[in-house]
Design an enzyme around this catalytic site. Sequence first.
Site, mmCIF file in Angstrom:
data_model
loop_
_atom_site.group_PDB
_atom_site.id
_atom_site.type_symbol
_atom_site.label_atom_id
_atom_site.label_comp_id
_atom_site.label_asym_id
_atom_site.label_seq_id
_atom_site.Cartn_x
_atom_site.Cartn_y
_atom_site.Cartn_z
ATOM 1 N N ARG A 1 0.843 -1.203 0.000
ATOM 2 C CA ARG A 1 0.000 0.000 0.000
ATOM 3 C C ARG A 1 0.880 1.256 0.000
ATOM 4 O O ARG A 1 0.609 2.216 -0.699
ATOM 5 C CB ARG A 1 -0.918 -0.004 1.233
ATOM 6 C CG ARG A 1 -2.035 -1.032 1.121
ATOM 7 C CD ARG A 1 -3.054 -0.864 2.227
ATOM 8 N NE ARG A 1 -2.714 -1.629 3.417
ATOM 9 C CZ ARG A 1 -3.178 -2.848 3.688
ATOM 10 N NH1 ARG A 1 -4.011 -3.442 2.867
ATOM 11 N NH2 ARG A 1 -2.835 -3.477 4.799
ATOM 12 N N PHE B 1 -11.457 -2.982 -6.162
ATOM 13 C CA PHE B 1 -11.443 -4.071 -5.175
ATOM 14 C C PHE B 1 -10.760 -3.536 -3.899
ATOM 15 O O PHE B 1 -9.754 -4.050 -3.445
ATOM 16 C CB PHE B 1 -10.710 -5.311 -5.706
ATOM 17 C CG PHE B 1 -11.177 -5.759 -7.060
ATOM 18 C CD1 PHE B 1 -12.295 -6.586 -7.183
ATOM 19 C CD2 PHE B 1 -10.537 -5.337 -8.215
ATOM 20 C CE1 PHE B 1 -12.748 -6.994 -8.439
ATOM 21 C CE2 PHE B 1 -10.981 -5.739 -9.472
ATOM 22 C CZ PHE B 1 -12.082 -6.560 -9.593
ATOM 23 N N ASP C 1 -15.734 -1.338 -4.327
ATOM 24 C CA ASP C 1 -15.798 -2.728 -3.856
ATOM 25 C C ASP C 1 -17.259 -3.155 -3.896
ATOM 26 O O ASP C 1 -18.156 -2.328 -3.725
ATOM 27 C CB ASP C 1 -15.240 -2.852 -2.433
ATOM 28 C CG ASP C 1 -14.837 -4.285 -2.090
ATOM 29 O OD1 ASP C 1 -13.637 -4.602 -2.109
ATOM 30 O OD2 ASP C 1 -15.747 -5.107 -1.798
ATOM 31 N N SER C 2 -17.493 -4.456 -4.112
ATOM 32 C CA SER C 2 -18.879 -4.916 -4.224
ATOM 33 C C SER C 2 -19.499 -5.201 -2.861
ATOM 34 O O SER C 2 -20.712 -5.384 -2.755
ATOM 35 C CB SER C 2 -18.940 -6.177 -5.091
ATOM 36 O OG SER C 2 -18.130 -7.175 -4.524
ATOM 37 N N ALA D 1 -16.750 -4.224 -9.477
ATOM 38 C CA ALA D 1 -15.595 -3.493 -10.007
ATOM 39 C C ALA D 1 -15.374 -3.782 -11.494
ATOM 40 O O ALA D 1 -14.911 -2.914 -12.223
ATOM 41 C CB ALA D 1 -14.354 -3.820 -9.201
ATOM 42 N N ASP E 1 -6.774 -5.081 -7.130
ATOM 43 C CA ASP E 1 -6.478 -6.132 -6.139
ATOM 44 C C ASP E 1 -7.672 -7.074 -6.030
ATOM 45 O O ASP E 1 -8.337 -7.142 -4.993
ATOM 46 C CB ASP E 1 -6.145 -5.475 -4.779
ATOM 47 C CG ASP E 1 -5.653 -6.474 -3.751
ATOM 48 O OD1 ASP E 1 -5.313 -7.615 -4.138
ATOM 49 O OD2 ASP E 1 -5.595 -6.121 -2.564
ATOM 50 N N CYS F 1 -3.672 -12.749 -5.799
ATOM 51 C CA CYS F 1 -3.456 -13.566 -4.599
ATOM 52 C C CYS F 1 -3.749 -15.031 -4.903
ATOM 53 O O CYS F 1 -3.973 -15.829 -4.004
ATOM 54 C CB CYS F 1 -4.303 -13.054 -3.442
ATOM 55 S SG CYS F 1 -6.047 -12.998 -3.820
HETATM 56 N N1 SAH Z 1 -6.979 -4.034 -1.577
HETATM 57 C C1 SAH Z 1 -7.595 -4.485 -0.358
HETATM 58 C C2 SAH Z 1 -7.891 -5.980 -0.374
HETATM 59 C C3 SAH Z 1 -8.796 -6.432 -1.492
HETATM 60 S S1 SAH Z 1 -9.350 -8.057 -1.328
HETATM 61 C C4 SAH Z 1 -6.709 -4.104 0.832
HETATM 62 O O1 SAH Z 1 -5.561 -3.673 0.641
HETATM 63 O O2 SAH Z 1 -7.168 -4.219 1.960
HETATM 64 C C5 SAH Z 1 -10.477 -8.227 -2.637
HETATM 65 C C6 SAH Z 1 -11.749 -7.428 -2.503
HETATM 66 O O3 SAH Z 1 -12.519 -7.641 -3.698
HETATM 67 C C7 SAH Z 1 -12.666 -7.810 -1.362
HETATM 68 O O4 SAH Z 1 -12.877 -6.673 -0.560
HETATM 69 C C8 SAH Z 1 -13.999 -8.225 -2.029
HETATM 70 O O5 SAH Z 1 -15.140 -7.732 -1.323
HETATM 71 C C9 SAH Z 1 -13.890 -7.536 -3.353
HETATM 72 N N2 SAH Z 1 -14.650 -8.115 -4.474
HETATM 73 C C10 SAH Z 1 -14.859 -9.394 -4.812
HETATM 74 N N3 SAH Z 1 -15.540 -9.482 -5.974
HETATM 75 C C11 SAH Z 1 -15.765 -8.208 -6.383
HETATM 76 C C12 SAH Z 1 -16.391 -7.623 -7.520
HETATM 77 N N4 SAH Z 1 -16.939 -8.377 -8.458
HETATM 78 N N5 SAH Z 1 -16.426 -6.292 -7.607
HETATM 79 C C13 SAH Z 1 -15.872 -5.514 -6.651
HETATM 80 N N6 SAH Z 1 -15.262 -6.006 -5.567
HETATM 81 C C14 SAH Z 1 -15.203 -7.334 -5.439
#
Ligand code: SAH
Length: 410
Positions: A227, A243, A266-267, A294, A314, A354
Amino acid sequence: MPDDPTAGGTSGGLPTATVILKPKRARPFYGRHPWVLDSAIDRVEGAPATGAVVDLATHDGHFVARGLWNPASRIRVRLYAFEAATPLDEACFRGRLAAAVGLRTHLGLDDRAGAARLVNSEGDDLSGLIVDRYGDFLAVQVTAAALVPRLESLCAALDELVRPRGILLRGAERGLAKLEGLHLPDRLVRGAAPAGPVFVAEQGLKFGVDLTEGQKTGWYLDQRDNRFAAARHARGRRVLDAFSYSGGFAVACAVAGGARSVLAVDSSAKATALAKANAELNGAANVVVETADAFEKLDALAAAGERFGMVVLDPPKFARSRASLDDALRAYHRVNRVAVGLLDPGGILVTCSCSGSVSRDDFLEMLAGVAQRSRRSIQVLECRGAGPDHPVSASCLEGEYLKCVIARVA
Ligand code: SAH
Protein backbone atom coordinates in the site's frame (compact mmCIF):
# COMPACT_ATOMS: atom_id res chain seq x y z
CA MET A 1 -7.71 -35.74 34.01
CA PRO A 2 -7.82 -38.58 31.49
CA ASP A 3 -5.19 -38.32 28.81
CA ASP A 4 -6.42 -37.31 25.42
CA PRO A 5 -4.53 -39.35 22.85
CA THR A 6 -5.50 -36.97 20.05
CA ALA A 7 -3.78 -34.12 21.83
CA GLY A 8 -0.61 -36.12 22.25
CA GLY A 9 -1.44 -36.57 25.94
CA THR A 10 -0.72 -40.24 26.49
CA SER A 11 1.95 -40.28 23.88
CA GLY A 12 3.76 -37.17 25.18
CA GLY A 13 4.05 -36.03 21.61
CA LEU A 14 5.50 -39.37 20.54
CA PRO A 15 3.98 -41.37 17.70
CA THR A 16 1.00 -43.64 18.20
CA ALA A 17 1.14 -45.00 14.65
CA THR A 18 3.44 -45.22 11.65
CA VAL A 19 2.49 -44.06 8.19
CA ILE A 20 4.38 -46.02 5.55
CA LEU A 21 5.07 -44.32 2.24
CA LYS A 22 4.87 -45.99 -1.13
CA PRO A 23 8.26 -46.90 -2.60
CA LYS A 24 10.20 -43.92 -3.99
CA ARG A 25 7.86 -41.34 -2.46
CA ALA A 26 10.02 -40.10 0.43
CA ARG A 27 12.05 -37.49 -1.43
CA PRO A 28 9.83 -34.41 -0.87
CA PHE A 29 9.80 -35.14 2.85
CA TYR A 30 13.57 -35.49 3.10
CA GLY A 31 13.32 -32.05 1.45
CA ARG A 32 11.17 -30.99 4.46
CA HIS A 33 7.95 -30.51 2.51
CA PRO A 34 5.23 -30.62 5.18
CA TRP A 35 2.26 -32.11 3.28
CA VAL A 36 1.89 -35.87 2.90
CA LEU A 37 -0.94 -36.53 0.46
CA ASP A 38 -3.01 -39.70 0.68
CA SER A 39 -1.71 -40.70 -2.76
CA ALA A 40 1.85 -41.06 -1.37
CA ILE A 41 0.82 -43.40 1.43
CA ASP A 42 1.05 -47.18 1.17
CA ARG A 43 -0.40 -48.15 4.56
CA VAL A 44 -0.79 -47.17 8.19
CA GLU A 45 0.45 -49.30 11.08
CA GLY A 46 -1.80 -48.52 14.03
CA ALA A 47 -5.16 -46.77 14.27
CA PRO A 48 -4.49 -43.06 14.76
CA ALA A 49 -7.34 -40.68 15.60
CA THR A 50 -7.63 -37.22 14.05
CA GLY A 51 -4.78 -35.11 15.38
CA ALA A 52 -2.71 -38.06 16.62
CA VAL A 53 1.08 -37.92 16.37
CA VAL A 54 2.37 -40.27 13.69
CA ASP A 55 5.77 -41.09 12.29
CA LEU A 56 6.34 -41.10 8.57
CA ALA A 57 8.54 -43.93 7.34
CA THR A 58 9.92 -45.17 4.05
CA HIS A 59 8.63 -48.35 2.49
CA ASP A 60 11.48 -50.24 4.16
CA GLY A 61 10.82 -48.76 7.59
CA HIS A 62 13.26 -45.84 7.94
CA PHE A 63 12.13 -42.77 9.86
CA VAL A 64 11.51 -39.73 7.64
CA ALA A 65 9.56 -37.22 9.70
CA ARG A 66 6.92 -36.72 12.41
CA GLY A 67 3.51 -35.17 11.97
CA LEU A 68 -0.18 -35.07 12.79
CA TRP A 69 -2.81 -37.32 11.24
CA ASN A 70 -6.05 -36.21 9.59
CA PRO A 71 -7.98 -39.03 7.89
CA ALA A 72 -10.54 -36.55 6.45
CA SER A 73 -8.07 -34.49 4.44
CA ARG A 74 -6.16 -35.16 1.25
CA ILE A 75 -3.23 -33.87 3.29
CA ARG A 76 -3.28 -36.97 5.50
CA VAL A 77 -0.25 -35.97 7.50
CA ARG A 78 1.14 -32.52 8.19
CA LEU A 79 4.77 -32.71 9.19
CA TYR A 80 6.18 -30.63 12.02
CA ALA A 81 9.54 -32.31 12.77
CA PHE A 82 12.19 -34.00 10.71
CA GLU A 83 14.27 -35.52 13.53
CA ALA A 84 13.18 -38.63 15.42
CA ALA A 85 14.26 -37.03 18.70
CA THR A 86 11.65 -34.23 18.55
CA PRO A 87 8.35 -35.07 20.29
CA LEU A 88 5.35 -33.07 19.02
CA ASP A 89 4.35 -32.05 22.50
CA GLU A 90 3.21 -28.77 24.01
CA ALA A 91 6.78 -27.62 24.51
CA CYS A 92 7.56 -28.17 20.83
CA PHE A 93 4.58 -26.09 19.64
CA ARG A 94 5.27 -23.45 22.26
CA GLY A 95 8.85 -23.21 21.00
CA ARG A 96 7.62 -22.70 17.44
CA LEU A 97 5.24 -19.96 18.59
CA ALA A 98 8.00 -18.24 20.56
CA ALA A 99 10.28 -18.33 17.51
CA ALA A 100 7.52 -16.88 15.33
CA VAL A 101 6.78 -14.06 17.78
CA GLY A 102 10.53 -13.43 18.12
CA LEU A 103 10.87 -13.02 14.35
CA ARG A 104 8.25 -10.23 14.35
CA THR A 105 10.12 -8.48 17.16
CA HIS A 106 13.28 -8.75 15.05
CA LEU A 107 11.34 -7.25 12.13
CA GLY A 108 10.28 -4.29 14.29
CA LEU A 109 6.64 -5.32 13.99
CA ASP A 110 5.94 -5.51 17.70
CA ASP A 111 4.48 -2.01 18.09
CA ARG A 112 1.26 -2.58 20.04
CA ALA A 113 -0.45 0.24 18.17
CA GLY A 114 0.01 -1.61 14.88
CA ALA A 115 -0.89 -4.94 13.35
CA ALA A 116 1.23 -7.87 12.17
CA ARG A 117 0.95 -11.50 11.26
CA LEU A 118 2.58 -13.40 14.11
CA VAL A 119 2.27 -16.91 12.71
CA ASN A 120 2.17 -17.73 9.00
CA SER A 121 1.46 -21.44 8.82
CA GLU A 122 4.16 -23.38 6.91
CA GLY A 123 6.31 -20.23 6.81
CA ASP A 124 6.73 -20.55 10.58
CA ASP A 125 6.88 -24.36 10.65
CA LEU A 126 3.33 -24.40 12.00
CA SER A 127 1.36 -25.80 9.08
CA GLY A 128 -2.32 -24.91 9.40
CA LEU A 129 -2.02 -22.08 11.93
CA ILE A 130 -2.44 -18.37 11.25
CA VAL A 131 -2.22 -15.77 14.03
CA ASP A 132 -2.68 -12.07 13.35
CA ARG A 133 -2.20 -9.40 15.99
CA TYR A 134 -4.33 -6.29 15.73
CA GLY A 135 -3.26 -3.91 18.46
CA ASP A 136 -3.92 -5.78 21.71
CA PHE A 137 -6.04 -8.53 20.17
CA LEU A 138 -5.16 -11.75 18.41
CA ALA A 139 -7.17 -13.37 15.63
CA VAL A 140 -6.41 -17.07 15.17
CA GLN A 141 -7.31 -19.12 12.12
CA VAL A 142 -6.89 -22.87 12.08
CA THR A 143 -6.71 -24.50 8.65
CA ALA A 144 -5.63 -27.96 9.85
CA ALA A 145 -8.13 -30.16 11.66
CA ALA A 146 -5.23 -31.90 13.41
CA LEU A 147 -4.51 -28.70 15.32
CA VAL A 148 -8.05 -28.41 16.69
CA PRO A 149 -7.40 -30.63 19.74
CA ARG A 150 -4.35 -28.44 20.46
CA LEU A 151 -6.15 -25.11 20.09
CA GLU A 152 -6.52 -24.42 23.81
CA SER A 153 -2.88 -25.12 24.58
CA LEU A 154 -1.71 -23.10 21.54
CA CYS A 155 -3.82 -20.16 22.72
CA ALA A 156 -2.53 -20.52 26.29
CA ALA A 157 1.02 -20.31 24.93
CA LEU A 158 0.13 -17.27 22.79
CA ASP A 159 -1.47 -15.65 25.83
CA GLU A 160 1.73 -16.09 27.79
CA LEU A 161 3.99 -14.93 24.95
CA VAL A 162 2.01 -11.90 23.74
CA ARG A 163 -0.29 -11.00 26.66
CA PRO A 164 -3.15 -9.85 24.44
CA ARG A 165 -6.47 -8.53 25.78
CA GLY A 166 -8.33 -11.22 23.89
CA ILE A 167 -7.87 -14.11 21.46
CA LEU A 168 -10.57 -14.66 18.85
CA LEU A 169 -10.96 -17.70 16.67
CA ARG A 170 -11.95 -16.91 13.08
CA GLY A 171 -13.23 -19.61 10.72
CA ALA A 172 -11.03 -20.69 7.83
CA GLU A 173 -11.97 -19.84 4.25
CA ARG A 174 -14.97 -22.05 3.40
CA GLY A 175 -13.20 -24.06 0.69
CA LEU A 176 -10.24 -24.83 2.91
CA ALA A 177 -12.43 -25.78 5.85
CA LYS A 178 -14.30 -28.26 3.68
CA LEU A 179 -11.09 -29.84 2.38
CA GLU A 180 -9.93 -30.39 5.95
CA GLY A 181 -13.29 -31.47 7.41
CA LEU A 182 -13.16 -28.50 9.78
CA HIS A 183 -16.21 -27.24 11.66
CA LEU A 184 -15.01 -24.43 13.85
CA PRO A 185 -17.46 -21.63 14.63
CA ASP A 186 -16.01 -18.19 15.32
CA ARG A 187 -15.63 -17.65 19.06
CA LEU A 188 -13.72 -15.87 21.77
CA VAL A 189 -11.08 -18.31 23.06
CA ARG A 190 -9.49 -16.24 25.83
CA GLY A 191 -9.81 -12.80 27.44
CA ALA A 192 -12.25 -10.18 26.20
CA ALA A 193 -13.61 -9.44 22.74
CA PRO A 194 -13.17 -5.92 21.37
CA ALA A 195 -16.27 -3.77 21.83
CA GLY A 196 -16.15 -2.50 18.23
CA PRO A 197 -13.54 -2.09 15.52
CA VAL A 198 -9.92 -2.30 16.62
CA PHE A 199 -7.89 0.70 15.48
CA VAL A 200 -4.43 -0.05 14.17
CA ALA A 201 -1.67 2.24 12.97
CA GLU A 202 -0.06 1.56 9.62
CA GLN A 203 2.83 3.86 8.71
CA GLY A 204 1.30 6.87 10.42
CA LEU A 205 -2.26 6.21 9.25
CA LYS A 206 -5.06 4.70 11.31
CA PHE A 207 -7.45 1.98 10.22
CA GLY A 208 -10.45 0.42 11.90
CA VAL A 209 -10.43 -3.36 11.63
CA ASP A 210 -13.51 -5.50 12.16
CA LEU A 211 -12.19 -8.60 13.93
CA THR A 212 -15.49 -10.40 14.18
CA GLU A 213 -16.98 -9.94 10.73
CA GLY A 214 -14.24 -8.63 8.46
CA GLN A 215 -12.76 -10.58 5.54
CA LYS A 216 -9.78 -12.86 6.27
CA THR A 217 -9.01 -12.12 9.93
CA GLY A 218 -10.25 -8.54 9.43
CA TRP A 219 -7.62 -6.83 7.30
CA TYR A 220 -5.31 -7.58 4.38
CA LEU A 221 -2.10 -7.51 6.39
CA ASP A 222 -0.20 -9.04 3.48
CA GLN A 223 -0.59 -5.82 1.47
CA ARG A 224 0.73 -3.49 4.19
CA ASP A 225 4.06 -2.64 2.57
CA ASN A 226 2.56 -2.65 -0.93
CA ARG A 227 0.00 0.00 0.00
CA PHE A 228 2.82 2.39 0.86
CA ALA A 229 4.98 1.36 -2.07
CA ALA A 230 2.01 2.24 -4.29
CA ALA A 231 1.37 5.51 -2.46
CA ARG A 232 4.86 6.71 -3.38
CA HIS A 233 3.60 7.10 -6.96
CA ALA A 234 0.29 8.78 -6.21
CA ARG A 235 1.24 12.45 -5.79
CA GLY A 236 -1.10 14.73 -7.70
CA ARG A 237 -2.77 11.88 -9.54
CA ARG A 238 -6.36 10.80 -9.93
CA VAL A 239 -6.37 7.26 -8.48
CA LEU A 240 -8.77 4.37 -8.94
CA ASP A 241 -8.64 1.69 -6.21
CA ALA A 242 -10.57 -1.26 -7.61
CA PHE A 243 -11.44 -4.07 -5.17
CA SER A 244 -10.65 -1.69 -2.33
CA TYR A 245 -11.98 -3.68 0.66
CA SER A 246 -11.75 -1.28 3.62
CA GLY A 247 -9.78 1.32 1.68
CA GLY A 248 -6.18 0.44 2.54
CA PHE A 249 -4.70 1.47 -0.83
CA ALA A 250 -7.17 4.34 -1.25
CA VAL A 251 -6.36 5.98 2.08
CA ALA A 252 -2.61 5.37 1.74
CA CYS A 253 -2.63 7.01 -1.73
CA ALA A 254 -4.81 9.92 -0.62
CA VAL A 255 -3.06 10.77 2.64
CA ALA A 256 0.48 9.37 2.59
CA GLY A 257 0.76 9.64 -1.19
CA GLY A 258 -0.88 13.02 -1.78
CA ALA A 259 -3.18 11.87 -4.58
CA ARG A 260 -5.41 14.54 -6.15
CA SER A 261 -8.47 12.32 -5.70
CA VAL A 262 -9.27 8.66 -5.17
CA LEU A 263 -12.22 6.55 -6.28
CA ALA A 264 -12.49 3.30 -4.29
CA VAL A 265 -14.78 0.53 -5.53
CA ASP A 266 -15.80 -2.73 -3.86
CA SER A 267 -18.88 -4.92 -4.22
CA SER A 268 -19.22 -5.58 -0.50
CA ALA A 269 -21.31 -2.98 1.33
CA LYS A 270 -19.63 -3.91 4.61
CA ALA A 271 -16.24 -3.28 3.02
CA THR A 272 -17.22 0.08 1.58
CA ALA A 273 -18.73 1.19 4.90
CA LEU A 274 -15.37 0.44 6.52
CA ALA A 275 -13.55 2.21 3.69
CA LYS A 276 -15.64 5.36 4.18
CA ALA A 277 -14.99 5.26 7.92
CA ASN A 278 -11.26 4.77 7.33
CA ALA A 279 -11.11 7.68 4.88
CA GLU A 280 -12.84 9.91 7.46
CA LEU A 281 -10.65 8.69 10.27
CA ASN A 282 -7.62 9.92 8.34
CA GLY A 283 -9.20 13.15 7.17
CA ALA A 284 -9.10 12.08 3.53
CA ALA A 285 -11.87 14.24 2.10
CA ASN A 286 -10.86 13.48 -1.49
CA VAL A 287 -11.70 9.76 -1.32
CA VAL A 288 -14.99 8.75 -2.91
CA VAL A 289 -16.16 5.24 -2.07
CA GLU A 290 -18.63 3.32 -4.21
CA THR A 291 -20.32 -0.03 -3.69
CA ALA A 292 -20.33 -1.65 -7.12
CA ASP A 293 -19.13 -4.58 -9.14
CA ALA A 294 -15.60 -3.49 -10.01
CA PHE A 295 -15.53 -5.30 -13.36
CA GLU A 296 -18.67 -3.46 -14.45
CA LYS A 297 -17.41 -0.20 -13.01
CA LEU A 298 -14.10 -0.47 -14.88
CA ASP A 299 -15.97 -1.12 -18.13
CA ALA A 300 -18.35 1.79 -17.48
CA LEU A 301 -15.47 4.17 -16.73
CA ALA A 302 -13.72 3.07 -19.93
CA ALA A 303 -16.91 3.50 -21.97
CA ALA A 304 -17.32 7.00 -20.53
CA GLY A 305 -13.77 7.91 -21.58
CA GLU A 306 -12.59 8.51 -18.01
CA ARG A 307 -8.85 8.59 -17.36
CA PHE A 308 -6.74 8.05 -14.25
CA GLY A 309 -3.12 8.66 -13.35
CA MET A 310 -3.01 5.48 -11.32
CA VAL A 311 -5.08 2.30 -11.08
CA VAL A 312 -4.82 -0.25 -8.27
CA LEU A 313 -6.24 -3.69 -9.03
CA ASP A 314 -6.48 -6.13 -6.14
CA PRO A 315 -9.17 -8.62 -7.13
CA PRO A 316 -10.15 -11.73 -5.16
CA LYS A 317 -8.55 -15.05 -5.98
CA PHE A 318 -9.36 -16.09 -9.57
CA ALA A 319 -7.65 -19.50 -9.60
CA ARG A 320 -8.74 -21.97 -6.94
CA SER A 321 -6.48 -24.65 -8.35
CA ARG A 322 -4.00 -25.44 -11.12
CA ALA A 323 -6.93 -26.74 -13.20
CA SER A 324 -8.48 -23.30 -13.42
CA LEU A 325 -5.18 -21.58 -14.27
CA ASP A 326 -6.01 -20.77 -17.90
CA ASP A 327 -9.39 -19.30 -16.99
CA ALA A 328 -7.76 -17.27 -14.24
CA LEU A 329 -5.08 -15.90 -16.55
CA ARG A 330 -7.75 -14.89 -19.07
CA ALA A 331 -9.64 -13.10 -16.30
CA TYR A 332 -6.47 -11.30 -15.16
CA HIS A 333 -5.72 -10.35 -18.76
CA ARG A 334 -9.17 -8.92 -19.24
CA VAL A 335 -9.32 -6.80 -16.11
CA ASN A 336 -5.74 -5.56 -16.54
CA ARG A 337 -6.43 -4.62 -20.12
CA VAL A 338 -9.37 -2.49 -19.12
CA ALA A 339 -7.26 -0.89 -16.36
CA VAL A 340 -4.43 -0.09 -18.79
CA GLY A 341 -6.99 1.51 -21.10
CA LEU A 342 -8.02 3.82 -18.26
CA LEU A 343 -4.48 5.07 -17.66
CA ASP A 344 -3.11 8.34 -18.95
CA PRO A 345 0.22 7.98 -20.76
CA GLY A 346 2.84 7.57 -18.02
CA GLY A 347 0.19 6.29 -15.61
CA ILE A 348 0.93 3.82 -12.83
CA LEU A 349 -0.63 0.37 -12.68
CA VAL A 350 -0.53 -1.47 -9.35
CA THR A 351 -1.77 -4.93 -10.16
CA CYS A 352 -2.08 -7.77 -7.69
CA SER A 353 -2.90 -11.45 -7.67
CA CYS A 354 -3.46 -13.57 -4.60
CA SER A 355 -3.94 -16.79 -6.57
CA GLY A 356 -1.21 -19.16 -5.40
CA SER A 357 -1.47 -21.28 -8.52
CA VAL A 358 -0.65 -18.27 -10.74
CA SER A 359 3.14 -17.99 -10.64
CA ARG A 360 5.08 -14.73 -10.79
CA ASP A 361 6.19 -15.65 -14.32
CA ASP A 362 2.61 -16.44 -15.40
CA PHE A 363 1.49 -13.10 -14.06
CA LEU A 364 4.24 -11.13 -15.80
CA GLU A 365 3.57 -13.01 -19.02
CA MET A 366 -0.09 -12.04 -18.71
CA LEU A 367 1.05 -8.40 -18.46
CA ALA A 368 3.17 -8.84 -21.60
CA GLY A 369 0.01 -10.01 -23.35
CA VAL A 370 -1.81 -6.91 -22.12
CA ALA A 371 1.00 -4.69 -23.43
CA GLN A 372 0.78 -6.42 -26.80
CA ARG A 373 -2.98 -6.17 -27.13
CA SER A 374 -3.23 -2.60 -25.89
CA ARG A 375 -0.12 -1.44 -27.83
CA ARG A 376 1.30 0.24 -24.75
CA SER A 377 4.73 -0.28 -23.18
CA ILE A 378 4.52 -1.61 -19.64
CA GLN A 379 7.62 -0.97 -17.54
CA VAL A 380 7.76 -3.10 -14.40
CA LEU A 381 9.12 -0.91 -11.61
CA GLU A 382 8.67 -3.29 -8.71
CA CYS A 383 7.63 -6.89 -8.42
CA ARG A 384 6.55 -7.32 -4.83
CA GLY A 385 4.99 -9.92 -2.57
CA ALA A 386 3.66 -10.09 0.97
CA GLY A 387 5.61 -8.39 3.74
CA PRO A 388 8.23 -10.18 5.85
CA ASP A 389 5.72 -11.04 8.57
CA HIS A 390 4.38 -13.52 5.97
CA PRO A 391 7.54 -15.63 5.66
CA VAL A 392 7.55 -18.46 3.10
CA SER A 393 9.26 -21.76 3.81
CA ALA A 394 11.84 -22.54 1.13
CA SER A 395 10.61 -26.14 1.43
CA CYS A 396 6.98 -25.20 0.76
CA LEU A 397 6.76 -22.56 -1.94
CA GLU A 398 3.01 -23.12 -2.09
CA GLY A 399 3.01 -20.52 0.71
CA GLU A 400 4.02 -17.80 -1.73
CA TYR A 401 0.79 -16.53 -3.23
CA LEU A 402 0.77 -12.74 -3.42
CA LYS A 403 2.05 -10.82 -6.43
CA CYS A 404 1.96 -7.03 -6.50
CA VAL A 405 3.47 -5.50 -9.62
CA ILE A 406 3.96 -1.75 -9.81
CA ALA A 407 4.39 -0.69 -13.42
CA ARG A 408 4.46 2.45 -15.53
CA VAL A 409 2.33 2.36 -18.62
CA ALA A 410 3.57 4.52 -21.52
N1 SAH B 1 -6.98 -4.03 -1.58
C1 SAH B 1 -7.60 -4.49 -0.36
C2 SAH B 1 -7.89 -5.98 -0.37
C3 SAH B 1 -8.80 -6.43 -1.49
S1 SAH B 1 -9.35 -8.06 -1.33
C4 SAH B 1 -6.71 -4.10 0.83
O1 SAH B 1 -5.56 -3.67 0.64
O2 SAH B 1 -7.17 -4.22 1.96
C5 SAH B 1 -10.48 -8.23 -2.64
C6 SAH B 1 -11.75 -7.43 -2.50
O3 SAH B 1 -12.52 -7.64 -3.70
C7 SAH B 1 -12.67 -7.81 -1.36
O4 SAH B 1 -12.88 -6.67 -0.56
C8 SAH B 1 -14.00 -8.22 -2.03
O5 SAH B 1 -15.14 -7.73 -1.32
C9 SAH B 1 -13.89 -7.54 -3.35
N2 SAH B 1 -14.65 -8.12 -4.47
C10 SAH B 1 -14.86 -9.39 -4.81
N3 SAH B 1 -15.54 -9.48 -5.97
C11 SAH B 1 -15.77 -8.21 -6.38
C12 SAH B 1 -16.39 -7.62 -7.52
N4 SAH B 1 -16.94 -8.38 -8.46
N5 SAH B 1 -16.43 -6.29 -7.61
C13 SAH B 1 -15.87 -5.51 -6.65
N6 SAH B 1 -15.26 -6.01 -5.57
C14 SAH B 1 -15.20 -7.33 -5.44
